[in-house]
Scaffold this motif. Structure first.
Motif, PDB file in Angstrom:
ATOM      1  N   VAL A  35       0.815  -1.224   0.000  1.00 35.73           N
ATOM      2  CA  VAL A  35       0.000   0.000   0.000  1.00 35.73           C
ATOM      3  C   VAL A  35       0.850   1.275   0.000  1.00 35.73           C
ATOM      4  O   VAL A  35       0.311   2.376  -0.083  1.00 35.73           O
ATOM      5  N   LYS A  36       2.170   1.125   0.020  1.00 32.20           N
ATOM      6  CA  LYS A  36       3.040   2.300  -0.109  1.00 32.20           C
ATOM      7  C   LYS A  36       3.117   2.785  -1.567  1.00 32.20           C
ATOM      8  O   LYS A  36       3.623   3.865  -1.836  1.00 32.20           O
ATOM      9  N   ALA A  37       2.611   1.983  -2.497  1.00 32.82           N
ATOM     10  CA  ALA A  37       2.657   2.334  -3.925  1.00 32.82           C
ATOM     11  C   ALA A  37       1.823   3.591  -4.200  1.00 32.82           C
ATOM     12  O   ALA A  37       0.901   3.918  -3.453  1.00 32.82           O
ATOM     13  N   ASP A  38       2.153   4.272  -5.297  1.00 34.66           N
ATOM     14  CA  ASP A  38       1.412   5.478  -5.699  1.00 34.66           C
ATOM     15  C   ASP A  38       0.043   5.134  -6.272  1.00 34.66           C
ATOM     16  O   ASP A  38      -0.937   5.836  -6.056  1.00 34.66           O
TER      17      ASP A  38
ATOM     18  N   PRO B 252     -13.187  -2.994   2.964  1.00 30.92           N
ATOM     19  CA  PRO B 252     -12.915  -2.305   4.233  1.00 30.92           C
ATOM     20  C   PRO B 252     -11.653  -2.829   4.930  1.00 30.92           C
ATOM     21  O   PRO B 252     -10.949  -2.069   5.594  1.00 30.92           O
ATOM     22  N   ASP B 253     -11.362  -4.129   4.756  1.00 32.24           N
ATOM     23  CA  ASP B 253     -10.151  -4.703   5.367  1.00 32.24           C
ATOM     24  C   ASP B 253      -8.895  -4.070   4.769  1.00 32.24           C
ATOM     25  O   ASP B 253      -7.923  -3.810   5.472  1.00 32.24           O
ATOM     26  N   VAL B 254      -8.929  -3.837   3.459  1.00 32.92           N
ATOM     27  CA  VAL B 254      -7.780  -3.207   2.789  1.00 32.92           C
ATOM     28  C   VAL B 254      -7.673  -1.742   3.231  1.00 32.92           C
ATOM     29  O   VAL B 254      -6.585  -1.238   3.507  1.00 32.92           O
ATOM     30  N   ALA B 255      -8.829  -1.068   3.331  1.00 28.60           N
ATOM     31  CA  ALA B 255      -8.842   0.356   3.681  1.00 28.60           C
ATOM     32  C   ALA B 255      -8.208   0.615   5.044  1.00 28.60           C
ATOM     33  O   ALA B 255      -7.643   1.684   5.282  1.00 28.60           O
ATOM     34  N   LYS B 256      -8.263  -0.385   5.936  1.00 29.54           N
ATOM     35  CA  LYS B 256      -7.687  -0.228   7.280  1.00 29.54           C
ATOM     36  C   LYS B 256      -6.162  -0.237   7.270  1.00 29.54           C
ATOM     37  O   LYS B 256      -5.533   0.066   8.284  1.00 29.54           O
ATOM     38  N   ALA B 257      -5.560  -0.605   6.138  1.00 26.72           N
ATOM     39  CA  ALA B 257      -4.094  -0.735   6.076  1.00 26.72           C
ATOM     40  C   ALA B 257      -3.379   0.601   6.229  1.00 26.72           C
ATOM     41  O   ALA B 257      -2.209   0.640   6.606  1.00 26.72           O
ATOM     42  N   LEU B 258      -4.073   1.710   5.940  1.00 30.09           N
ATOM     43  CA  LEU B 258      -3.461   3.035   6.094  1.00 30.09           C
ATOM     44  C   LEU B 258      -4.447   3.969   6.796  1.00 30.09           C
ATOM     45  O   LEU B 258      -5.653   3.883   6.544  1.00 30.09           O
ATOM     46  N   PRO B 259      -3.951   4.889   7.626  1.00 25.02           N
ATOM     47  CA  PRO B 259      -4.861   5.835   8.288  1.00 25.02           C
ATOM     48  C   PRO B 259      -5.434   6.856   7.309  1.00 25.02           C
ATOM     49  O   PRO B 259      -6.557   7.316   7.456  1.00 25.02           O
ATOM     50  N   THR B 260      -4.653   7.215   6.289  1.00 21.88           N
ATOM     51  CA  THR B 260      -5.149   8.099   5.231  1.00 21.88           C
ATOM     52  C   THR B 260      -4.555   7.643   3.900  1.00 21.88           C
ATOM     53  O   THR B 260      -3.440   7.108   3.866  1.00 21.88           O
ATOM     54  N   TRP B 261      -5.316   7.856   2.833  1.00 23.32           N
ATOM     55  CA  TRP B 261      -4.877   7.437   1.496  1.00 23.32           C
ATOM     56  C   TRP B 261      -4.514   8.656   0.650  1.00 23.32           C
ATOM     57  O   TRP B 261      -4.478   8.584  -0.572  1.00 23.32           O
ATOM     58  N   GLN B 262      -4.264   9.758   1.324  1.00 25.59           N
ATOM     59  CA  GLN B 262      -3.894  11.010   0.665  1.00 25.59           C
ATOM     60  C   GLN B 262      -2.711  10.775  -0.286  1.00 25.59           C
ATOM     61  O   GLN B 262      -1.749  10.091   0.074  1.00 25.59           O
ATOM     62  N   GLY B 263      -2.815  11.337  -1.496  1.00 27.15           N
ATOM     63  CA  GLY B 263      -1.709  11.235  -2.448  1.00 27.15           C
ATOM     64  C   GLY B 263      -1.694   9.941  -3.247  1.00 27.15           C
ATOM     65  O   GLY B 263      -0.824   9.747  -4.087  1.00 27.15           O
ATOM     66  N   LYS B 264      -2.660   9.051  -3.000  1.00 28.08           N
ATOM     67  CA  LYS B 264      -2.695   7.776  -3.716  1.00 28.08           C
ATOM     68  C   LYS B 264      -3.855   7.750  -4.706  1.00 28.08           C
ATOM     69  O   LYS B 264      -4.879   8.394  -4.509  1.00 28.08           O
ATOM     70  N   THR B 265      -3.655   6.983  -5.770  1.00 28.53           N
ATOM     71  CA  THR B 265      -4.734   6.758  -6.735  1.00 28.53           C
ATOM     72  C   THR B 265      -5.170   5.310  -6.604  1.00 28.53           C
ATOM     73  O   THR B 265      -4.351   4.402  -6.704  1.00 28.53           O
ATOM     74  N   ILE B 266      -6.447   5.107  -6.352  1.00 27.17           N
ATOM     75  CA  ILE B 266      -7.021   3.758  -6.237  1.00 27.17           C
ATOM     76  C   ILE B 266      -7.773   3.460  -7.527  1.00 27.17           C
ATOM     77  O   ILE B 266      -8.623   4.246  -7.957  1.00 27.17           O
ATOM     78  N   VAL B 267      -7.450   2.330  -8.151  1.00 29.55           N
ATOM     79  CA  VAL B 267      -8.209   1.875  -9.314  1.00 29.55           C
ATOM     80  C   VAL B 267      -9.164   0.797  -8.803  1.00 29.55           C
ATOM     81  O   VAL B 267      -8.733  -0.282  -8.371  1.00 29.55           O
ATOM     82  N   ASP B 268     -10.453   1.102  -8.816  1.00 37.59           N
ATOM     83  CA  ASP B 268     -11.468   0.194  -8.286  1.00 37.59           C
ATOM     84  C   ASP B 268     -11.846  -0.828  -9.357  1.00 37.59           C
ATOM     85  O   ASP B 268     -12.545  -0.518 -10.308  1.00 37.59           O
ATOM     86  N   VAL B 269     -11.365  -2.060  -9.169  1.00 36.12           N
ATOM     87  CA  VAL B 269     -11.630  -3.134 -10.124  1.00 36.12           C
ATOM     88  C   VAL B 269     -12.731  -4.059  -9.584  1.00 36.12           C
ATOM     89  O   VAL B 269     -13.040  -5.090 -10.156  1.00 36.12           O
ATOM     90  N   THR B 270     -13.352  -3.669  -8.458  1.00 33.52           N
ATOM     91  CA  THR B 270     -14.345  -4.539  -7.822  1.00 33.52           C
ATOM     92  C   THR B 270     -15.690  -4.468  -8.548  1.00 33.52           C
ATOM     93  O   THR B 270     -15.953  -3.538  -9.311  1.00 33.52           O
ATOM     94  N   ASN B 271     -16.536  -5.435  -8.269  1.00 34.26           N
ATOM     95  CA  ASN B 271     -17.934  -5.400  -8.689  1.00 34.26           C
ATOM     96  C   ASN B 271     -18.793  -5.761  -7.483  1.00 34.26           C
ATOM     97  O   ASN B 271     -18.488  -6.726  -6.783  1.00 34.26           O
ATOM     98  N   ALA B 272     -19.841  -4.972  -7.251  1.00 34.36           N
ATOM     99  CA  ALA B 272     -20.693  -5.181  -6.079  1.00 34.36           C
ATOM    100  C   ALA B 272     -21.916  -6.020  -6.434  1.00 34.36           C
ATOM    101  O   ALA B 272     -23.001  -5.803  -5.895  1.00 34.36           O
TER     102      ALA B 272
END
Length: 199
Positions: free
Chosen positions: A57-60, A72-92
């Motif tokens: 999760v240190k990646a850009d 949500p389990d992944v989201a807990k890995a960092l207190p803030t995701w500032q400066g990161k780009t998340i590519v959402d490949v999920t399907n709900a």
């Protein structure tokens, strides 16, 4: 620019193959210890690096390729995701719209990754199609991108091109995101459309 794929199921592996084809280094991680899938990662190519989640999760740029319920389990890995780009490949798919507060699934995910720039993308193709070389019949396989952040969409569009795909931007999450999302028992109109763009 550093890249990571979180999730190493069929979609995560398909994405890893796209990076390996172009010799682009990418970390892959799950909630499991990296030793448990390191040999599988190495088999895809030398630029595919098995890492612990805390390291990846240190990646850009982070491709979120886990089951929707696991984000949500992944989201807990960092207190803030500032400066990161998340590519959402999920399907709900199967997640009731009311559980998402009636909003697009990507906007729901964006709330969990506070501070991140979010791009919905690479999720409309099945793993088998995504894993193949995107050069098809003299054209390039299309990937759809939707984001409320134009700069983030442009950044992921450039990456998609570097991986050999033809990115098509669909606009914001509320318009374009709905075309490539699954939620409840419905699919967006562009899901599973395996299209090729000819320049």
């Amino acid at each position: 620019m550093s890249y990571a794929i979180i999730g190493f199921g069929t979609i995560g592996k398909a994405l890893a193959k796209a990076f390996a084809r172009k010799g682009i280094e990418v970390s892959v991680a799950t909630t499991r210890a990296p030793e448990s899938f390191a040999s599988e990662a190495a088999a895809i190519g030398p630029t595919i690096l098995a890492k612990a989640l805390a390291e990846a999760v240190k990646a850009d740029v982070i491709f979120l390729a886990v089951r929707f319920e696991s984000h949500p389990d992944v989201a807990k890995a960092l207190p803030t995701w500032q400066g990161k780009t998340i590519v959402d490949v999920t399907n709900a798919y199967g997640v009731p719209p009311e559980q998402l507060g009636g909003q697009p699934s990507s906007r729901f995910i964006a709330q969990a990754f506070s501070g991140a720039r979010l791009v919905k993308g690479f999720n409309h193709l099945g793993a088998a199609s995504l894993a193949q070389d995107p050069a098809v019949h003299g054209g390039r396989r299309v990937v759809f991108l939707a984001s409320d952040d134009d700069d983030a969409a442009a950044e992921i569009g450039t990456l998609a091109e570097n991986l050999g795909f033809a990115p098509i931007k669909l606009g914001g999450l509320s318009e374009g995101g709905l075309l490539v999302q699954a939620r409840g028992n419905s699919w967006g109109r562009l899901i599973f459309k395996d299209l090729v763009k000819f320049d």
